[in-house]
Design an enzyme around this catalytic site. Structure first.
Site, short mmCIF file in Angstrom:
data_model
loop_
_atom_site.label_atom_id
_atom_site.label_comp_id
_atom_site.label_asym_id
_atom_site.label_seq_id
_atom_site.Cartn_x
_atom_site.Cartn_y
_atom_site.Cartn_z
N CYS A 1 -19.74 1.94 8.25
CA CYS A 1 -18.96 1.31 9.32
C CYS A 1 -17.71 2.15 9.47
CB CYS A 1 -18.61 -0.13 8.93
SG CYS A 1 -17.51 -0.94 10.13
N ARG B 1 -18.19 -2.67 17.51
CA ARG B 1 -17.43 -3.92 17.36
C ARG B 1 -16.11 -3.85 18.14
NH1 ARG B 1 -16.73 -4.70 11.79
NH2 ARG B 1 -18.90 -5.31 11.88
N CYS C 1 -16.63 -9.41 5.53
CA CYS C 1 -15.97 -8.12 5.31
C CYS C 1 -14.69 -8.34 4.53
CB CYS C 1 -15.61 -7.48 6.65
SG CYS C 1 -17.00 -7.35 7.78
N CYS D 1 0.83 -1.21 0.00
CA CYS D 1 0.00 0.00 0.00
C CYS D 1 0.87 1.26 0.00
CB CYS D 1 -0.91 -0.02 1.22
SG CYS D 1 -2.05 1.37 1.25
N CYS E 1 0.43 0.25 10.31
CA CYS E 1 -0.04 -0.79 9.39
C CYS E 1 1.04 -1.69 8.84
CB CYS E 1 -0.80 -0.13 8.24
SG CYS E 1 -1.58 -1.38 7.17
N CYS F 1 -19.59 -6.47 3.33
CA CYS F 1 -18.92 -5.22 3.72
C CYS F 1 -17.59 -5.17 2.97
CB CYS F 1 -18.67 -5.20 5.23
SG CYS F 1 -17.76 -3.72 5.77
N CYS G 1 0.24 4.91 6.90
CA CYS G 1 -0.38 4.72 8.22
C CYS G 1 0.62 4.03 9.16
CB CYS G 1 -1.65 3.89 8.07
SG CYS G 1 -2.74 4.51 6.76
N1 SAM Z 1 -6.65 0.25 3.05
C1 SAM Z 1 -7.94 0.55 3.48
C2 SAM Z 1 -8.00 1.72 4.41
O1 SAM Z 1 -7.08 1.90 5.20
O2 SAM Z 1 -8.98 2.46 4.37
C3 SAM Z 1 -8.65 -0.61 4.11
C4 SAM Z 1 -8.01 -1.52 5.14
S1 SAM Z 1 -7.35 -0.85 6.62
C5 SAM Z 1 -6.26 -2.07 7.11
C6 SAM Z 1 -8.64 -0.70 7.79
C7 SAM Z 1 -8.37 -0.28 9.21
O3 SAM Z 1 -7.80 -1.32 9.98
C8 SAM Z 1 -7.48 0.91 9.50
O4 SAM Z 1 -8.10 2.13 9.24
C9 SAM Z 1 -7.22 0.73 10.99
O5 SAM Z 1 -8.22 1.38 11.75
C10 SAM Z 1 -7.29 -0.79 11.18
N2 SAM Z 1 -5.94 -1.34 11.41
C11 SAM Z 1 -4.98 -1.53 10.49
N3 SAM Z 1 -3.86 -2.03 11.06
C12 SAM Z 1 -4.11 -2.15 12.38
C13 SAM Z 1 -3.34 -2.57 13.51
N4 SAM Z 1 -2.09 -2.96 13.38
N5 SAM Z 1 -3.93 -2.58 14.72
C14 SAM Z 1 -5.21 -2.18 14.87
N6 SAM Z 1 -5.98 -1.75 13.84
C15 SAM Z 1 -5.44 -1.72 12.62
FE1 SF4 Z 2 -2.85 1.19 3.36
FE2 SF4 Z 2 -2.73 0.05 5.74
FE3 SF4 Z 2 -3.25 2.64 5.57
FE4 SF4 Z 2 -5.12 0.84 4.72
S1 SF4 Z 2 -4.39 1.14 6.83
S2 SF4 Z 2 -4.45 2.72 3.68
S3 SF4 Z 2 -3.76 -0.78 3.95
S4 SF4 Z 2 -1.32 1.62 4.94
#
Ligand code: SAM
Ligand code: SF4
Ligand code: DTB
Length: 336
Positions: free
Chosen positions: A200, A272, A109, A65, A72, A140, A69
């Site tokens: 959501c 959730r 989902c 990606c 992530c 979802c 973030c």
């Molecule tokens: N890439 C898309 C996005 O970010 O909108 C969809 C998937 S993303 C992984 C969805 C959510 O998962 C993030 O916004 C975050 O809130 C949660 N998430 C991701 N990594 C995480 C982690 N290590 N611990 C807890 N929540 C996490």
């Molecule tokens: Fe990409 Fe992870 Fe951020 Fe979703 S949460 S936009 S997968 S870096």
């Protein structure tokens, strides 16, 4: 002493954002048991508190990606050991959805490690939504940013929910993500809502944010009009190689408080208890359910990390007398 003028046609002026934030922080500061009692009372009034909704998650496009973030595993900005893969085949997704249904999930989902949805992928996703719906599951997706036209097409295909999290407060957000703004996220939520897809949206706690930031996240969610149908509260799963790989773990009571305040602010929303359940004791999870959480991710994997397996969760449901429901419905009480 200055007295605030009240216009008797409209009632008292609505609270400013700052005053509302202070009210929400005051909820966080209540004695723990008082807060729990208040939240549970709201929960009982709006839901059967012994029902729990089960959603199963599948990562249909892993890794690579472009977003940064800081929590992530799938951001290409960090070396986490997660390799980029292609979008899974339609048949593989259908099989996983069937297995989720057989195990008792009510919603399937699907997530992609994308910054945003590309028009070239929309028709494939529409077919996948059709497959999931034909199994009798709610659908979802979480695909990153969406345009209003894309949201309308996904709605046509039968999409029930779109997950797009605000993640944290507007103030703390720039310390966590720099490649897209809070407003970008609100714009996607608005496209989802306008298309008639259920919203959501939630966030993560334990990123190193303050309690004021947790209050700010809940304020942003509760201020959405209408409020989201579903709010996932994730406890950070620390990922080696990310900038947040070794932040100190958040206290379980603070997680329970966050859920309780969410329940009070969003009485009709299904909340959730999302990522992070593997790091909680059964007692910790039970407190989250008492505080108002009435949904979980069900199945041994989240996106890239583990989750309790079906058998373990079934034992917990039996111990607590929780009834898994495919759809948890808000009870109409007609007084608000
Ligand atoms: N890439 C898309 C996005 O970010 O909108 C969809 C998937 S993303 C992984 C969805 C959510 O998962 C993030 O916004 C975050 O809130 C949660 N998430 C991701 N990594 C995480 C982690 N290590 N611990 C807890 N929540 C996490
Ligand atoms: Fe990409 Fe992870 Fe951020 Fe979703 S949460 S936009 S997968 S870096
Ligand atoms: C949400 O709020 N939590 C889910 C889902 N929406 C997509 C994701 C949790 C991810 C946990 C870390 C991982 O498995 O990579």
């Amino acid at each position: 002493m200055s007295v605030q003028a009240v216009d008797f046609r409209t009632g008292p002026a609505p609270l400013s954002k700052e005053a509302r934030r202070a009210e929400i922080e005051a909820l966080f500061q209540l004695p723990f048991l008082d807060l729990l009692a208040r939240a549970h009372e709201v929960h009982q009034k709006h839901f059967d508190p012994n029902s729990i909704q089960l959603s199963t998650l599948l990562n249909i496009k892993t890794g690579g990606c472009q977003e940064d973030c800081k929590y992530c595993a799938q951001s290409s900005a960090y070396d986490t050991g997660v390799k980029a893969e292609k979008l899974l085949d339609r048949e593989e997704i259908r099989t996983a959805a069937q297995q989720a249904k057989d195990a008792g999930a009510g919603r399937f989902c699907m997530g992609t490690a994308w910054r945003d949805l590309k028009d070239r992928d929309v028709e494939r996703l529409a077919e996948i939504i059709g497959d999931v719906k034909s199994l009798g599951l709610e659908s979802c997706m979480t695909l990153g940013m969406l345009s209003p036209d894309q949201a309308a097409r996904l709605k046509d295909a039968g999409l029930d929910y779109y997950n797009h999290n605000l993640d944290t407060s507007p103030e703390f957000y720039p310390q966590i993500i720099t490649t897209r703004t809070y407003q970008d996220r609100l714009d996607t939520l608005s496209a989802v809502r306008s298309a008639g897809i259920k919203v959501c949206s939630g966030g993560i706690i334990g990123l190193g944010e303050s309690r004021t930031d947790r209050a700010g996240l809940l304020q942003s969610l509760a201020d959405l009009e209408p409020q989201p149908e579903s709010v996932p509260i994730n406890k950070l799963v620390p990922i080696d190689g990310t900038p947040l790989g070794d932040v100190p773990e958040i206290d379980v009571f603070e997680l329970v408080r966050t859920i309780a305040v969410a329940r009070i602010l969003m009485p009709r929303t299904v909340i959730r208890l999302s990522a992070g359940r593997r790091s909680l004791s059964d007692e910790g999870q039970a407190m989250c359910f008492f505080a108002g959480a009435n949904s979980i991710f069900y199945g041994e994997k989240l996106l890239t990390t583990g989750n309790p397996d079906h058998e373990k969760d079934q034992v917990l449901f039996a111990q607590l007398g929780l009834k898994p429901e495919t759809v948890v419905r808000e009870m109409h009480c007609g007084d608000e």
